[in-house]
Each structure stands twice: as C-alpha cells, then as structure tokens.
Motif scaffolding. Structure first.
Motif, mmCIF file in Angstrom:
data_model
loop_
_atom_site.group_PDB
_atom_site.id
_atom_site.type_symbol
_atom_site.label_atom_id
_atom_site.label_comp_id
_atom_site.label_asym_id
_atom_site.label_seq_id
_atom_site.Cartn_x
_atom_site.Cartn_y
_atom_site.Cartn_z
ATOM 1 N N SER A 158 0.822 -1.204 0.000
ATOM 2 C CA SER A 158 0.000 0.000 0.000
ATOM 3 C C SER A 158 0.859 1.257 0.000
ATOM 4 O O SER A 158 1.987 1.272 0.506
ATOM 5 C CB SER A 158 -0.927 0.010 1.218
ATOM 6 N N ALA A 159 0.301 2.313 -0.568
ATOM 7 C CA ALA A 159 0.997 3.592 -0.586
ATOM 8 C C ALA A 159 1.243 4.091 0.836
ATOM 9 O O ALA A 159 2.276 4.703 1.127
ATOM 10 C CB ALA A 159 0.181 4.611 -1.377
ATOM 11 N N ASP A 177 4.680 9.871 -5.716
ATOM 12 C CA ASP A 177 3.956 8.908 -6.555
ATOM 13 C C ASP A 177 4.855 8.176 -7.551
ATOM 14 O O ASP A 177 4.354 7.569 -8.503
ATOM 15 C CB ASP A 177 2.804 9.582 -7.315
ATOM 16 N N HIS A 207 -0.592 0.449 -3.600
ATOM 17 C CA HIS A 207 -1.968 -0.040 -3.590
ATOM 18 C C HIS A 207 -2.800 0.768 -2.591
ATOM 19 O O HIS A 207 -2.269 1.396 -1.671
ATOM 20 C CB HIS A 207 -1.986 -1.517 -3.214
ATOM 21 N N ASP A 208 -4.104 0.723 -2.756
ATOM 22 C CA ASP A 208 -5.029 1.382 -1.844
ATOM 23 C C ASP A 208 -5.025 0.642 -0.506
ATOM 24 O O ASP A 208 -5.382 -0.540 -0.434
ATOM 25 C CB ASP A 208 -6.426 1.382 -2.454
ATOM 26 N N ALA A 209 -4.629 1.326 0.545
ATOM 27 C CA ALA A 209 -4.548 0.683 1.860
ATOM 28 C C ALA A 209 -5.904 0.167 2.326
ATOM 29 O O ALA A 209 -5.984 -0.827 3.053
ATOM 30 C CB ALA A 209 -3.976 1.667 2.885
ATOM 31 N N ALA A 210 -6.983 0.818 1.892
ATOM 32 C CA ALA A 210 -8.317 0.403 2.323
ATOM 33 C C ALA A 210 -8.715 -0.954 1.756
ATOM 34 O O ALA A 210 -9.635 -1.601 2.268
ATOM 35 C CB ALA A 210 -9.347 1.458 1.914
ATOM 36 N N ALA A 211 -8.021 -1.398 0.702
ATOM 37 C CA ALA A 211 -8.341 -2.684 0.089
ATOM 38 C C ALA A 211 -7.568 -3.841 0.719
ATOM 39 O O ALA A 211 -7.865 -5.010 0.455
ATOM 40 C CB ALA A 211 -8.046 -2.631 -1.411
#
Length: 302
Positions: A190-191, A220, A225-229
C-alpha cells in the motif's frame, strides 16, 4: 524403498513471474512459513528473467542485448535467494527455460509497464499460450494441493505483462480447483505502508536521504496499492536478515544498502525503497472493511 513422506498439514503455493519477485514481494512470507511446523511452501517461477536489466557493471555482458546469458545466471541467484529464505520447494513453470521473460516498455509516469510491441516466440505473456500454461500450473496444484495460493494483483503491481499473466493464471487455477484451494491472495504494497517506511528510513538516516547512496523517490514515483483494500498484514520483521541475504543473492537485479539501524534497496532505476517489516495482501472475495488477518492460513482446516 523408504516410505513416502507425509504431506504437511498446511500448504502454501506462490506463483511468481521472474527470479527476484519472490524475494521482493513475499520474501518474508516465504521465510516465515518455511520455518513454521507442518507447513509446506512451494514457489513457482514462470520465467528465467532473461530481459532484466543488469546492475553490476562487471556483469553487463550477461544482458539480453549482449551475451543474452542473464537467464541462466539468474537461476543461480534464485537458488541462493531461496536457500536464504529457508529452502522452500521450488518449480519452474513447464520446466526451466520453457517460458521467456516477455520484457516490458515503460508507459506513463514512474515505473508503469506495458507489453512490448515485438514478442519472443517463447514470451510468457503471449496471448495464445495461456491454456498450455494453465495446464502446467494445474499439474503443480494437483501435486502440491495447496490450501492457499498467492500471486499478484490484477495489474501485476506495476503493469508488467508477466506479472499480469501470473495473476491471470493463478486466478484461473484457483477457480479450476475449488475443492483444493481455500484462499487466494494477491500480494500488494500500500501507498500508506510505503510512505511510513520511507519516513522511518529518513529518520534512521538522520534526515539525510543521501546517506542511503540511492535516489529518493519523487511523489507517486513508486506504485502503491489502496490501503483500504488490504485484508491481510503479515509481520515478517523477524526474518529481515534472511530477506536481506536473499536480496543480496539477486545481485544482478537488486542493489542492497544497509546502515546503522536501517536497510534499503533499489532496482536498476536507483530509486530507494525501504525494507518493510510487514507484507500486505488482498484476500480474493473478502470485504476489507470486515476482515484484517495476520495469518494466510487463518480459518483453513488442515
């Protein structure tokens, strides 16, 4: 004749595109589960990484546009890396050298990759060979019978066509063997985790990024990746020494730097990446708002 060894109760199979991918994305996971009792770990490598760039100048003649001997050299690097990670079972998809690294072209900002216009006859990501490759992977699945499969997210992490193909094959293999595969994971970073790791690295270097000897990333510039996923986070910090040794084994591809209280690495682009103590995954079909795991075998019956 000695009796066959019993199969371990927990079985993990990881599908990777090139030598070094296993270490860069799941090295801690491999080391962790290889060390755990009654757990079998199998790593599948789909190509020899023939199209990789070569970092050490003294090995430059191995490159595909020169001696084209990089693939054979990287098999030795992979052997060393897997030994450092605990010696998991290892297979080449279809046998060593059956599929060639497709290569990539850069597409857009940072390190995004895309399919090159001209493909080698044995290119792993060639459109017409998917069925043959799936049959080869299913042969391994039928032998190992892993409850847990791991590969990349659908974009391959940064778009590399071989990573995308490995994802597609692993998804298809899991779908074809629902009686065997209980869980399918995609390795991601994740980013947010990367940003935290870079901040910790900078602090460990006394606020001076030049101490790493590598180039600090622009905003960037690293894919994230989206940390929420993210559904699953494994603490692999206990295996840092093994991971660093495995990275050093991949000397043509990874430039490892260490200092007092810090470790970092870079690929041929020289952009620094921190050694993170956590490896992240997305569990296929899970709701990330309802599940945060710390074990890939959570809920799996032996």
């Amino acid at each position: 004749m000695s009796p066959a060894r019993p199969s371990p109760g927990r079985r993990l199979l990881l599908v990777h595109a090139h030598p070094d991918d296993e270490t860069l994305t799941t090295g801690g996971t491999i080391a962790r589960y290889t060390a755990e009792p009654d757990t079998g770990v199998t790593v599948v490598t789909c190509t020899l990484g023939e199209e990789g760039e070569v970092i050490p100048p003294e090995l430059a003649e191995l490159a595909p546009d020169r001696g084209d001997q990089l693939g054979g050299y990287r098999t030795r690097e992979l052997d060393g890396a897997l030994a450092a990670l605990g010696g998991p079972d290892h297979r080449y998809l279809g046998g060593a050298g059956r599929w060639r690294d497709t290569g990539m072209v850069l597409a857009g900002h940072g390190t995004r990759a895309a399919l090159p216009p001209d493909l080698h006859p044995r290119a792993f990501a060639a459109p017409a060979v998917f069925g043959t490759q799936l049959a080869q992977l299913l042969e391994i699945v039928d032998e190992v019978r892993p409850q847990v499969l791991v590969s990349y997210a659908d974009d391959g992490g940064y778009g590399h066509p071989d990573h995308v193909r490995a994802h597609e094959l692993t998804v298809a293999a899991a779908a074809a063997r629902p009686d065997v595969v209980a869980k399918l994971y995609f390795t991601v970073r994740s980013a947010a985790l990367l940003a935290d790791g870079l901040a910790e690295l900078l602090q460990a270097c006394g606020g001076d990024p030049a101490r790493t000897g590598l180039r600090w990333p622009e905003p960037d510039e690293h894919p994230g990746h989206d940390a929420a996923a993210v559904t699953t986070r494994l603490d692999v910090s206990a295996h840092d020494d093994a991971r660093i040794a495995a990275m050093r084994a991949h000397a043509t591809q990874i430039d490892v730097r260490t200092g007092d209280g810090w470790a970092a690495f870079a690929m041929s682009n020289t952009i620094v990446q921190p050694l993170l103590g956590v490896e992240e995954f997305v569990l296929h079909g899970a709701d990330p708002e309802e599940i945060i795991e710390t074990d890939l075998f959570e809920g799996v019956e032996p």
